[in-house]
Scaffold this motif. Structure first.
Motif, PDB file in Angstrom:
ATOM      1  N   VAL A 295       0.758  48.011  65.006  1.00 34.22           N
ATOM      2  CA  VAL A 295      -0.585  48.281  65.494  1.00 34.22           C
ATOM      3  C   VAL A 295      -1.425  48.921  64.396  1.00 34.22           C
ATOM      4  O   VAL A 295      -0.956  49.788  63.662  1.00 34.22           O
ATOM      5  N   GLU A 296      -2.670  48.483  64.284  1.00 36.45           N
ATOM      6  CA  GLU A 296      -3.619  49.129  63.373  1.00 36.45           C
ATOM      7  C   GLU A 296      -4.144  50.389  64.052  1.00 36.45           C
ATOM      8  O   GLU A 296      -4.686  50.318  65.153  1.00 36.45           O
ATOM      9  N   ARG A 297      -3.998  51.538  63.404  1.00 38.39           N
ATOM     10  CA  ARG A 297      -4.426  52.807  63.987  1.00 38.39           C
ATOM     11  C   ARG A 297      -5.749  53.245  63.367  1.00 38.39           C
ATOM     12  O   ARG A 297      -5.917  53.253  62.144  1.00 38.39           O
ATOM     13  N   VAL A 298      -6.692  53.634  64.204  1.00 40.63           N
ATOM     14  CA  VAL A 298      -8.005  54.099  63.755  1.00 40.63           C
ATOM     15  C   VAL A 298      -8.281  55.436  64.432  1.00 40.63           C
ATOM     16  O   VAL A 298      -8.123  55.567  65.647  1.00 40.63           O
ATOM     17  N   VAL A 299      -8.694  56.425  63.646  1.00 44.47           N
ATOM     18  CA  VAL A 299      -9.022  57.747  64.179  1.00 44.47           C
ATOM     19  C   VAL A 299     -10.542  57.885  64.274  1.00 44.47           C
ATOM     20  O   VAL A 299     -11.265  57.584  63.314  1.00 44.47           O
TER      21      VAL A 299
ATOM     22  N   ARG B 248      -2.699  63.221  69.089  1.00 40.34           N
ATOM     23  CA  ARG B 248      -1.356  63.149  69.648  1.00 40.34           C
ATOM     24  C   ARG B 248      -0.782  61.760  69.473  1.00 40.34           C
ATOM     25  O   ARG B 248      -1.504  60.770  69.281  1.00 40.34           O
ATOM     26  N   GLU B 249       0.541  61.673  69.578  1.00 37.77           N
ATOM     27  CA  GLU B 249       1.238  60.402  69.581  1.00 37.77           C
ATOM     28  C   GLU B 249       1.268  59.872  71.019  1.00 37.77           C
ATOM     29  O   GLU B 249       1.008  60.610  71.974  1.00 37.77           O
ATOM     30  N   PRO B 250       1.583  58.592  71.205  1.00 36.36           N
ATOM     31  CA  PRO B 250       1.658  58.047  72.561  1.00 36.36           C
ATOM     32  C   PRO B 250       2.672  58.805  73.415  1.00 36.36           C
ATOM     33  O   PRO B 250       3.630  59.392  72.904  1.00 36.36           O
ATOM     34  N   TYR B 251       2.473  58.798  74.712  1.00 37.48           N
ATOM     35  CA  TYR B 251       3.403  59.443  75.627  1.00 37.48           C
ATOM     36  C   TYR B 251       4.761  58.754  75.626  1.00 37.48           C
ATOM     37  O   TYR B 251       5.768  59.376  75.977  1.00 37.48           O
TER      38      TYR B 251
ATOM     39  N   GLY C  57      -8.926  55.071  73.232  1.00 34.72           N
ATOM     40  CA  GLY C  57      -8.089  56.011  73.965  1.00 34.72           C
ATOM     41  C   GLY C  57      -6.669  55.501  74.062  1.00 34.72           C
ATOM     42  O   GLY C  57      -5.996  55.668  75.080  1.00 34.72           O
ATOM     43  N   ALA C  58      -6.188  54.914  72.964  1.00 34.38           N
ATOM     44  CA  ALA C  58      -4.944  54.148  72.988  1.00 34.38           C
ATOM     45  C   ALA C  58      -3.693  54.977  73.177  1.00 34.38           C
ATOM     46  O   ALA C  58      -2.663  54.440  73.605  1.00 34.38           O
ATOM     47  N   THR C  59      -3.714  56.258  72.838  1.00 36.68           N
ATOM     48  CA  THR C  59      -2.489  57.050  72.936  1.00 36.68           C
ATOM     49  C   THR C  59      -2.422  57.878  74.218  1.00 36.68           C
ATOM     50  O   THR C  59      -1.546  58.732  74.357  1.00 36.68           O
ATOM     51  N   GLY C  60      -3.313  57.638  75.169  1.00 30.50           N
ATOM     52  CA  GLY C  60      -3.301  58.357  76.432  1.00 30.50           C
ATOM     53  C   GLY C  60      -2.329  57.758  77.428  1.00 30.50           C
ATOM     54  O   GLY C  60      -1.467  56.944  77.083  1.00 30.50           O
TER      55      GLY C  60
END
Length: 337
Positions: A64-68, A52-55, A24-27
């Motif tokens: 940062v390594e991004r994982v969906v 979504r992108e980060p707030y 839940g990294a982009t919340g």
């Protein structure tokens, strides 16, 4: 990988850069936590649904390594925990777990790895406040699906740790506030008319006497709590902590202070809950959910064991959100949007 060198080098004691996976990294919280972790030298894997992108934009996200991943679908298939374990984290920060079944799947997958799990709870695990300020070990009477489920998750996780299993900790935020999303108003709801009436000096109906309490916290202070728990899992493991501002606000105190942002005096009229419900429509239930709990939580334990020190008061946290919504005065004493 039981017994492997990697399992043994998980975050233990003070200091040391580790591989941290944030679910839940982009919340709200993750938008502040991920840059904090990168700045502290950790290797960060940001897992989210990718919707979504980060707030909050920050150059740290480039490192940062991004994982969906669709957690709901993968939990239903029984594969989410295994996916997380395959990413080989030393620590996992779980910001979006809402059922004991989901928590159990993750615990079972992480147990052999030697990882450390930090879970995001809520002060709603307490139910209606019986004392003030609330302490983590006070008797509880949670109600409603959200608070009840979160209380069950906490019980599951801490029992796991205290029985010698996976190391876990639980952090309980208050009403998370900050730029980019609506903030809980002094009436305990998200009705934008509350801010409009306070900004213009119009009458605002208040259920009861307005002495119930709301405990806000800036998202960056919640992120601070998680960062400090990861820095010293020896102190955090097997424990839960409140991560809130220094003090809660009463409904009346919050409304009067907020009205002064626009140079106004709050015109508050106490009414019965019946009259308030008739006038507030769909927003009344949210007000009841917040005000019937009337939470004011102590941060003494988090300060003592983790070194947690909130950087924003409740009022400051709320104002950052209202400012970002474009609702502060434009110099003429009126709303700018």
């Amino acid at each position: 990988m039981p017994g492997s060198a990697r399992a043994r080098r998980g975050p233990r004691g003070q200091g040391g850069a580790v591989r941290v996976l944030v679910v839940g990294a982009t919340g709200h919280i993750g938008s502040y936590l991920v840059p904090r972790l990168v700045g502290a030298g950790h290797e960060v894997v940001a897992l989210s649904r990718g919707t979504r992108e980060p707030y909050r934009a920050h150059p740290a996200w480039e490192r940062v390594e991004r994982v969906v991943a669709d957690r709901d679908a993968e939990d239903a298939a029984g594969t989410f925990g295994a996916r997380v374990a395959r990413l080989r984290p030393d620590a996992v920060v779980d910001l979006v777990c809402f059922t004991p079944a989901s928590a159990r799947l993750l615990v079972e997958a992480l147990r052999p790895t030697g990882a450390f799990l930090a879970h995001c709870g809520t002060i709603w695990v307490h139910g209606p406040a019986a004392a003030s300020p609330l302490r983590e070990d006070d008797p509880r009477a949670p109600f409603g699906e959200y608070g009840t489920q979160k209380a069950a998750i906490e019980e599951l996780l801490l029992a796991e740790t205290r029985s010698g299993g996976l190391r876990t900790t639980v952090l309980h935020p208050g009403h998370i506030s900050g730029p980019g999303w609506p903030v809980i108003t002094p009436l305990g709801n998200l009705d934008p008319q509350v801010w409009r009436r306070l900004s213009t000096g119009e009458e605002l109906l208040v259920p009861g006497l307005g002495l119930e309490t709301l405990h806000h916290v800036h998202a960056d202070d919640v992120a601070q709590g998680f960062e400090r728990a990861l820095a010293d899992p020896g102190a955090a493991a097997g424990e839960s902590f409140h991560v809130v501002s220094d003090r809660a606000l009463t409904v009346r105190g919050f409304a009067e202070a907020a009205a002064r942002w626009w140079g106004r005096e709050a015109d508050l009229r106490p009414v019965s809950w019946e009259e308030f419900r008739a006038a507030s429509g769909e927003h009344a239930e949210a007000s009841w959910e917040h005000l019937s709990r009337s939470h004011s939580a102590s941060t003494d334990k988090a300060r003592r064991l983790l070194g947690y020190v909130p950087g924003h008061t409740s009022l400051e946290a709320a104002r950052t959100a209202v400012e970002a919504m474009g609702l502060l005065p434009d110099g003429r004493g009126t709303l700018s949007a």
